[in-house]
Design an enzyme around this catalytic site. Structure first.
Site, PDB file in Angstrom:
ATOM      1  N   ARG A  95       0.829  -1.202  -0.097  1.00 26.97           N
ATOM      2  CA  ARG A  95       0.019   0.283  -0.121  1.00 26.97           C
ATOM      3  C   ARG A  95       0.965   1.193  -0.065  1.00 26.97           C
ATOM      4  O   ARG A  95       0.501   2.388  -0.513  1.00 26.97           O
ATOM      5  CB  ARG A  95      -0.651   0.068   1.277  1.00 26.97           C
ATOM      6  CG  ARG A  95      -1.876   1.210   1.278  1.00 26.97           C
ATOM      7  CD  ARG A  95      -2.244   1.465   2.690  1.00 26.97           C
ATOM      8  NE  ARG A  95      -3.377   0.591   2.982  1.00 26.97           N
ATOM      9  CZ  ARG A  95      -3.650   0.346   4.122  1.00 26.97           C
ATOM     10  NH1 ARG A  95      -2.818   0.519   5.159  1.00 26.97           N
ATOM     11  NH2 ARG A  95      -4.738  -0.606   4.559  1.00 26.97           N
ATOM     12  N   TYR A  96       2.017   1.249   0.761  1.00 28.71           N
ATOM     13  CA  TYR A  96       2.919   2.361   0.865  1.00 28.71           C
ATOM     14  C   TYR A  96       4.090   2.218  -0.023  1.00 28.71           C
ATOM     15  O   TYR A  96       4.393   0.959  -0.072  1.00 28.71           O
ATOM     16  CB  TYR A  96       3.312   2.464   2.198  1.00 28.71           C
ATOM     17  CG  TYR A  96       2.069   2.854   3.101  1.00 28.71           C
ATOM     18  CD1 TYR A  96       1.368   3.862   3.246  1.00 28.71           C
ATOM     19  CD2 TYR A  96       1.878   1.596   4.098  1.00 28.71           C
ATOM     20  CE1 TYR A  96       0.105   4.085   4.108  1.00 28.71           C
ATOM     21  CE2 TYR A  96       0.603   1.907   4.920  1.00 28.71           C
ATOM     22  CZ  TYR A  96      -0.277   2.899   4.888  1.00 28.71           C
ATOM     23  OH  TYR A  96      -1.033   3.062   5.782  1.00 28.71           O
ATOM     24  N   ARG A  99       6.990   0.362   1.992  1.00 25.44           N
ATOM     25  CA  ARG A  99       7.217  -1.009   2.811  1.00 25.44           C
ATOM     26  C   ARG A  99       6.178  -1.859   2.379  1.00 25.44           C
ATOM     27  O   ARG A  99       5.039  -1.197   1.753  1.00 25.44           O
ATOM     28  CB  ARG A  99       6.932  -0.635   4.184  1.00 25.44           C
ATOM     29  CG  ARG A  99       5.787   0.185   4.657  1.00 25.44           C
ATOM     30  CD  ARG A  99       6.162   1.089   5.809  1.00 25.44           C
ATOM     31  NE  ARG A  99       4.880   2.118   6.379  1.00 25.44           N
ATOM     32  CZ  ARG A  99       4.537   3.149   6.085  1.00 25.44           C
ATOM     33  NH1 ARG A  99       5.206   3.725   4.983  1.00 25.44           N
ATOM     34  NH2 ARG A  99       3.624   3.482   6.737  1.00 25.44           N
ATOM     35  N   CYS A 108      -2.295 -18.820  13.316  1.00 25.38           N
ATOM     36  CA  CYS A 108      -2.008 -18.326  14.588  1.00 25.38           C
ATOM     37  C   CYS A 108      -1.936 -18.866  15.890  1.00 25.38           C
ATOM     38  O   CYS A 108      -2.473 -20.043  15.950  1.00 25.38           O
ATOM     39  CB  CYS A 108      -2.711 -17.129  14.899  1.00 25.38           C
ATOM     40  SG  CYS A 108      -3.279 -15.890  13.411  1.00 25.38           S
ATOM     41  N   CYS A 112      -7.884 -14.297  17.889  1.00 19.46           N
ATOM     42  CA  CYS A 112      -8.727 -13.285  18.333  1.00 19.46           C
ATOM     43  C   CYS A 112     -10.027 -13.014  17.669  1.00 19.46           C
ATOM     44  O   CYS A 112     -10.199 -13.027  16.635  1.00 19.46           O
ATOM     45  CB  CYS A 112      -7.798 -12.001  18.411  1.00 19.46           C
ATOM     46  SG  CYS A 112      -6.305 -12.267  18.612  1.00 19.46           S
ATOM     47  N   CYS A 115     -10.361  -9.987  15.229  1.00 19.71           N
ATOM     48  CA  CYS A 115      -9.480  -9.806  14.344  1.00 19.71           C
ATOM     49  C   CYS A 115      -9.767  -9.626  12.740  1.00 19.71           C
ATOM     50  O   CYS A 115     -10.891 -10.056  12.479  1.00 19.71           O
ATOM     51  CB  CYS A 115      -8.787 -11.322  13.974  1.00 19.71           C
ATOM     52  SG  CYS A 115      -7.531 -11.383  12.534  1.00 19.71           S
ATOM     53  N   ARG A 117      -8.446  -9.912  10.077  1.00 18.52           N
ATOM     54  CA  ARG A 117      -8.317 -10.923   8.958  1.00 18.52           C
ATOM     55  C   ARG A 117      -9.081 -12.065   9.413  1.00 18.52           C
ATOM     56  O   ARG A 117      -8.462 -13.338   9.054  1.00 18.52           O
ATOM     57  CB  ARG A 117      -6.572 -11.153   8.910  1.00 18.52           C
ATOM     58  CG  ARG A 117      -6.048 -10.222   8.271  1.00 18.52           C
ATOM     59  CD  ARG A 117      -4.797 -10.198   7.681  1.00 18.52           C
ATOM     60  NE  ARG A 117      -3.979  -9.296   7.251  1.00 18.52           N
ATOM     61  CZ  ARG A 117      -2.755  -8.713   7.841  1.00 18.52           C
ATOM     62  NH1 ARG A 117      -2.321  -9.581   8.821  1.00 18.52           N
ATOM     63  NH2 ARG A 117      -2.167  -7.761   7.474  1.00 18.52           N
ATOM     64  N   ASP A 276     -11.193  -2.550  13.462  1.00 22.83           N
ATOM     65  CA  ASP A 276     -11.484  -2.513  12.032  1.00 22.83           C
ATOM     66  C   ASP A 276     -12.614  -3.001  11.867  1.00 22.83           C
ATOM     67  O   ASP A 276     -13.239  -4.143  12.713  1.00 22.83           O
ATOM     68  CB  ASP A 276     -10.364  -3.200  11.165  1.00 22.83           C
ATOM     69  CG  ASP A 276      -9.155  -2.534  11.221  1.00 22.83           C
ATOM     70  OD1 ASP A 276      -8.928  -1.305  10.687  1.00 22.83           O
ATOM     71  OD2 ASP A 276      -7.855  -3.037  11.538  1.00 22.83           O
ATOM     72  N   ASP A 313      -7.305   2.665  10.405  1.00 23.36           N
ATOM     73  CA  ASP A 313      -6.917   2.279   9.093  1.00 23.36           C
ATOM     74  C   ASP A 313      -8.199   2.358   8.461  1.00 23.36           C
ATOM     75  O   ASP A 313      -9.231   1.495   8.500  1.00 23.36           O
ATOM     76  CB  ASP A 313      -6.390   0.434   9.395  1.00 23.36           C
ATOM     77  CG  ASP A 313      -5.657   0.249   8.150  1.00 23.36           C
ATOM     78  OD1 ASP A 313      -5.454   0.970   7.123  1.00 23.36           O
ATOM     79  OD2 ASP A 313      -4.833  -0.732   8.152  1.00 23.36           O
ATOM     80  N   LYS A 320      -3.660   4.254   6.854  1.00 22.21           N
ATOM     81  CA  LYS A 320      -3.793   4.799   8.215  1.00 22.21           C
ATOM     82  C   LYS A 320      -3.672   6.033   8.352  1.00 22.21           C
ATOM     83  O   LYS A 320      -2.808   6.615   7.940  1.00 22.21           O
ATOM     84  CB  LYS A 320      -2.616   3.924   9.026  1.00 22.21           C
ATOM     85  CG  LYS A 320      -2.615   2.332   8.957  1.00 22.21           C
ATOM     86  CD  LYS A 320      -1.522   1.809   9.885  1.00 22.21           C
ATOM     87  CE  LYS A 320      -1.558   0.105  10.017  1.00 22.21           C
ATOM     88  NZ  LYS A 320      -1.247  -0.326   8.790  1.00 22.21           N
TER      89      LYS A 320
HETATM   90  C1  LIG Z   1      -0.220  -1.053   8.594  1.00 19.61           C
HETATM   91  C2  LIG Z   1       0.291  -1.361   7.364  1.00 19.61           C
HETATM   92  C3  LIG Z   1       1.690  -1.265   7.149  1.00 19.61           C
HETATM   93  C4  LIG Z   1       2.748  -0.664   8.135  1.00 19.61           C
HETATM   94  O1  LIG Z   1       2.392   0.479   8.578  1.00 19.61           O
HETATM   95  P1  LIG Z   1       3.205   1.344   9.759  1.00 19.61           P
HETATM   96  O2  LIG Z   1       2.560   2.647   9.906  1.00 19.61           O
HETATM   97  O3  LIG Z   1       4.548   1.521   9.178  1.00 19.61           O
HETATM   98  O4  LIG Z   1       3.152   0.658  10.817  1.00 19.61           O
HETATM   99  C5  LIG Z   1       2.375  -1.486   6.036  1.00 19.61           C
HETATM  100  N1  LIG Z   1       1.667  -1.963   5.052  1.00 19.61           N
HETATM  101  C6  LIG Z   1       0.337  -1.875   4.931  1.00 19.61           C
HETATM  102  C7  LIG Z   1      -0.405  -2.637   3.873  1.00 19.61           C
HETATM  103  C8  LIG Z   1      -0.410  -1.760   6.367  1.00 19.61           C
HETATM  104  O5  LIG Z   1      -1.570  -1.972   6.383  1.00 19.61           O
HETATM  105  S1  SF4 Z   2      -5.348 -10.402  15.475  1.00 17.50           S
HETATM  106 FE1  SF4 Z   2      -5.828 -11.909  13.919  1.00 17.50          FE
HETATM  107  S2  SF4 Z   2      -3.808 -12.299  12.810  1.00 17.50           S
HETATM  108 FE2  SF4 Z   2      -3.253 -11.349  14.781  1.00 17.50          FE
HETATM  109  S3  SF4 Z   2      -3.153 -12.932  16.249  1.00 17.50           S
HETATM  110 FE3  SF4 Z   2      -5.352 -12.720  16.646  1.00 17.50          FE
HETATM  111  S4  SF4 Z   2      -6.322 -13.911  15.048  1.00 17.50           S
HETATM  112 FE4  SF4 Z   2      -3.979 -14.170  14.524  1.00 17.50          FE
END
Ligand SMILES: *Cc1c(COP(=O)(O)O)cnc(C)c1O
Ligand code: SF4
Length: 323
Positions: A95-96, A99, A108, A112, A115, A117, A276, A313, A320
């Site tokens: 996305r960025y 990184r 996992c 959670c 979560c 995801r 989220d 986010d 974010k």
């Molecule tokens: C959260 C996230 C990051 C990391 O973001 P930081 O602000 O550097 O912690 C990088 N890529 C994606 C797609 C993210 O969702």
């Molecule tokens: S938040 Fe989601 S990805 Fe992170 S440890 Fe919990 S279940 Fe796994």
């Protein structure tokens, strides 16, 4: 168990019947928990199970299945932060410019209930096949703007040390990758995994940061604190990552205790995430105005080093922003 994932030690409770037998859920909750289990993964490692006193306490709420998870509110999304839409090759989320996320597996140590995801993670592992991992390395190697690779998942620290070490070695061999980051719940959820093998795998030439996910002070038991001390002892800077969760940490006292527990464990609070809107998580929602108020009221009561950035986010992959 897919090859390359260390077996959880000690075993996690995964079936609703086991949760009832262990006294974590009342027998009347069995049918509801089974309905949840048909849709979402469940695992409560023994170390965390021992710390749960009641299904509605801050640990029970985070980890025990609840039928409310099967009710999707109108604003909830299967992929709230658009990970899938931003995935150019399997396992990568980009996305960025500077990184990328790399998700080597989707299993996992604990699942959670909030979560983001939750529609993707589960014990089947979702381990990236060797060819997909090569394609992910090639994607990163071909883009000199990428300075940081963030291993997430799932939880990268349940990979076998051999496999994790191999991934880190490949990533740091890419000249323009300057530092690495891992996001994990293992130090609090399965601290016994932080042994010599894993610690040796985490020794890298380039800086490696570890962001530890924890939401309540009670997650920092003696075993977790000892695991974090071992990690810090290897020169790995530790960051704290939390989610603001109704009933878990949405009070000044709970947040103050959480951030202090992190500092005591050598973890610098980094992000406090606004929840989220993943399906079935509405019972954890805290309005952003309330989150802002809580943090504002803590100013002056707590060391400045204890404050994370309160972060949202934005849905749809917009990225974010601090709240
Ligand atoms: C959260 C996230 C990051 C990391 O973001 P930081 O602000 O550097 O912690 C990088 N890529 C994606 C797609 C993210 O969702
Ligand atoms: S938040 Fe989601 S990805 Fe992170 S440890 Fe919990 S279940 Fe796994």
């Amino acid at each position: 168990m897919p090859d390359g994932i260390s077996p959880p030690k000690p075993r996690a409770l995964r079936r609703p019947g086991e949760l009832v037998a262990a006294g974590l859920l009342p027998p009347a909750s069995l049918a509801g928990a089974q309905a949840v289990a048909a849709r979402y993964a469940i695992a409560v490692p023994a170390a965390l199970a021992a710390r749960i006193e009641h299904p509605q306490d801050p640990l029970g709420l985070q980890f025990l299945p609840d039928p409310a998870e099967l009710v999707t509110a109108p604003h909830e999304l299967a992929d709230p932060v658009a990970d899938e839409a931003l995935s150019p090759v399997p396992g990568i989320v980009h996305r960025y410019p500077d990184r990328v996320l790399l998700k080597p597996l989707l299993a996992c140590p604990v699942y959670c209930r909030f979560c983001f995801r939750r529609e993707q993670v589960g014990p089947e592992g979702g381990v990236l096949a060797p060819a997909a991992l090569e394609a992910a390395y090639a994607y990163i190697a071909a883009r000199p703007a990428i300075r940081e690779v963030i291993l997430t998942g799932g939880d990268p620290l349940i990979l076998s040390p051999r496999r994790l070490g191999a991934i880190l070695a490949r990533l740091e061999a890419i000249p323009h990758v300057e530092w690495l980051r891992i996001h994990s719940r293992v130090p609090v959820a399965e601290p016994a995994l932080v042994g010599e093998g894993l610690l040796a795998a985490l020794v890298t030439e380039k800086p490696l940061y570890l962001a530890v996910h924890a939401n309540h002070a009670r997650e920092f038991g003696p075993e977790a604190n000892a695991a974090l001390r071992r990690l810090a002892g290897r020169g790995i800077p530790l960051l704290g990552q939390s989610v603001l969760l109704k009933g878990v940490n949405d009070s000044e006292a709970a947040l103050a205790d959480l951030f202090a527990a992190m500092l005591r464990a050598r973890v610098k609070p980094y992000y406090l995430h606004q929840l989220d809107p993943a399906p079935g998580t509405a019972r954890f929602h805290v309005p952003p105005e309330r989150g802002r108020e809580l943090l504002a009221n803590l100013r002056g009561r707590l060391s400045g080093t204890a404050f994370p950035i309160y972060i949202l986010d934005r849905p749809g992959g917009l990225g974010k922003i601090p709240l």
